[in-house]
Design a protein around this motif. Structure first.
Motif, short mmCIF file in Angstrom:
data_model
loop_
_atom_site.label_atom_id
_atom_site.label_comp_id
_atom_site.label_asym_id
_atom_site.label_seq_id
_atom_site.Cartn_x
_atom_site.Cartn_y
_atom_site.Cartn_z
N UNK A 117 7.22 10.93 -1.81
CA UNK A 117 6.94 10.81 -3.23
C UNK A 117 5.53 10.34 -3.52
N UNK A 118 5.05 9.41 -2.71
CA UNK A 118 3.68 8.92 -2.88
C UNK A 118 2.67 10.00 -2.54
N UNK A 119 2.94 10.77 -1.48
CA UNK A 119 2.02 11.82 -1.07
C UNK A 119 1.93 12.92 -2.13
N UNK A 120 3.06 13.43 -2.53
CA UNK A 120 3.07 14.48 -3.56
C UNK A 120 2.58 13.91 -4.89
N UNK A 121 2.97 12.67 -5.16
CA UNK A 121 2.55 12.05 -6.41
C UNK A 121 1.05 11.88 -6.53
N UNK A 122 0.38 11.63 -5.41
CA UNK A 122 -1.08 11.49 -5.46
C UNK A 122 -1.74 12.83 -5.78
N UNK A 123 -1.18 13.92 -5.26
CA UNK A 123 -1.69 15.25 -5.62
C UNK A 123 -1.53 15.47 -7.12
N UNK B 240 -2.04 11.92 -14.43
CA UNK B 240 -0.82 11.17 -14.71
C UNK B 240 0.01 11.03 -13.45
N UNK B 241 0.81 9.99 -13.39
CA UNK B 241 1.72 9.82 -12.26
C UNK B 241 2.96 10.67 -12.45
N UNK B 242 3.67 10.93 -11.35
CA UNK B 242 4.96 11.61 -11.46
C UNK B 242 5.90 10.81 -12.36
N UNK B 243 5.88 9.50 -12.23
CA UNK B 243 6.74 8.66 -13.06
C UNK B 243 6.48 8.89 -14.55
N UNK B 244 5.20 8.98 -14.92
CA UNK B 244 4.85 9.18 -16.33
C UNK B 244 5.27 10.57 -16.82
N UNK B 245 5.02 11.60 -16.00
CA UNK B 245 5.39 12.95 -16.42
C UNK B 245 6.90 13.09 -16.51
N UNK B 246 7.60 12.53 -15.53
CA UNK B 246 9.07 12.58 -15.56
C UNK B 246 9.62 11.92 -16.83
N UNK B 247 9.11 10.74 -17.16
CA UNK B 247 9.60 10.03 -18.34
C UNK B 247 9.37 10.82 -19.62
N UNK B 248 8.19 11.40 -19.76
CA UNK B 248 7.83 12.07 -21.00
C UNK B 248 8.44 13.46 -21.14
#
Length: 377
Positions: free
Chosen positions: A161-167, A174-182
């Motif tokens: 998750x961190x690896x893909x999230x950094x891409x 934006x982070x994956x967390x932010x995109x997922x939430x929105x």
């Protein structure tokens, strides 16, 4: 049903799904004190919503560990679908530091296929690093892979998750967390979180260790031990890890998800079906790309054969009654969640105690899934 009432199974099932309630009752009866939830949707419609156990309700929130990987891959699939990400572009094209130690040619497709060989770091991660995807990514960029990138695959348990999230962060800001939430959690009102708000902590039910001794721990210096950070000082204890507020607050995508069965079933239903008047999140072409096998042979970390599709676990391999295109992810505690487009099925089973034996979904998922498929007919 009398048996279900005796063990206080609560919730509801649609007509024709009574056998699923019976199977759920049998599963929780076999493990006294277990807290568990089961939610199922067919063609987007909720047909099963059950829960049982001391202090557990349908709204209780459990530590669901790697279940968060499924949400992360859904975000990536959306970005690929929209042309924001290119599966066959090198990771280092977006993240130059990643090119260190011979990783410069690795593509996003290879990364999602757990083919990077970057399952951990020498000496292990600290607890603070494991809780924070940005810290994990910074450590991993400079790390030498544990096998030649692209030559084999193995479950990147704590780090994918961190690896893909950094891409994702380098490309979108934006982070994956932010995109997922929105884009996913808030529009659908999902009770599944990559970063649990403080206001919801009262609904969190702490995870508990298995009621009996499970399998012996792998050697710390083995690929499995490194992938699960057992070579760190101290080695990571998964129960303590999830029961730490900082982990739940930051929501590391590989390991720190929190939610319930309703939330995860609705997430997978939204991926493949019309839900609340909204079209499916993924197009048929995107589904076809992400649900075809991208790795064959044996996973070097878990020992599972043909473990992955693209990011998502190949649920049709683990549960042969499902179709070959069934995709989703398990959680270390024994949770399981997936979508099966062929059956228009979205399934989620959650629990608050580690299953004896560990690894993937708890064994009762086999019986529960079989009961669901019988009810679908």
């Amino acid at each position: 049903m009398k048996g279900a009432d005796t063990i206080q199974v609560r919730g509801a099932v649609a007509d024709g799904f009574e056998n699923v309630r019976d199977e759920f009752a049998a599963a929780v009866t076999a493990e006294p004190g277990l807290g568990a939830q089961l939610a199922v949707r067919v063609a987007g419609r909720e047909v099963v919503d059950l829960w049982a156990g001391p202090g557990v309700s349908g709204e209780s929130l459990f530590a669901l560990y790697s279940s968060g990987k499924g949400a992360a891959y859904l975000v990536v699939a959306l970005l690929v679908q929209e042309g924001v990400l290119d599966l066959d572009r090198a990771v280092a094209a977006h993240w130059p530091e990643f090119a260190a130690e011979g990783k410069g040619d690795l593509t996003l497709r290879d990364l999602l296929g757990h083919r990077a060989g970057l399952i951990g770091v020498d000496g292990g991660f600290s607890a603070a690093e494991l809780a924070d995807d940005r810290l994990l990514a910074a450590r991993l960029a400079a790390q030498r892979p544990y096998w030649r990138p692209g030559s084999a695959y193995g479950y990147h348990a704590f780090v994918i998750g961190a690896l893909v999230g950094e891409v994702v962060r380098r490309v979108t800001g934006l982070s994956i967390q932010e995109i997922y939430a929105e884009r996913v959690r808030k529009p659908y009102g999902l009770d599944f979180y990559l970063g649990l708000p403080e206001a919801l902590e009262a609904r969190y039910v702490p995870v508990r260790p298995a009621c009996e001794g499970g399998q012996g721990a792998p050697a710390p210096d083995s690929l499995t031990g490194i992938a699960f950070n057992l070579h760190a000082t101290p080695p990571t204890d998964l129960v303590d890890f999830a029961n730490t507020r900082a982990v739940r607050a930051l929501g590391p995508t590989s390991s720190g998800s929190v939610g319930n069965a309703r939330g995860l079933a609705a997430l997978y239903a939204a991926a493949i079906s019309e839900v609340d008047g909204r079209s499916p999140l993924l197009t048929p072409a995107t589904l076809a790309e992400f649900t075809r096998p991208h790795a064959s042979g044996t996973d070097l970390v878990t020992g599972e054969p043909d473990h992955f599709l693209l990011g998502f676990e190949a649920q049709g391999v683990r549960y042969p009654l499902l179709s070959a295109g069934a995709f989703g992810h398990s959680g270390a505690v024994g949770a399981q969640a997936f979508a099966d487009p062929h059956h228009e099925l979205a399934y989620s089973y959650t629990r608050n105690r580690f299953a004896t034996g560990g690894g993937g979904g708890a064994l009762e998922n086999h019986r529960l899934i079989a009961a669901v498929l019988r009810a679908i007919g």
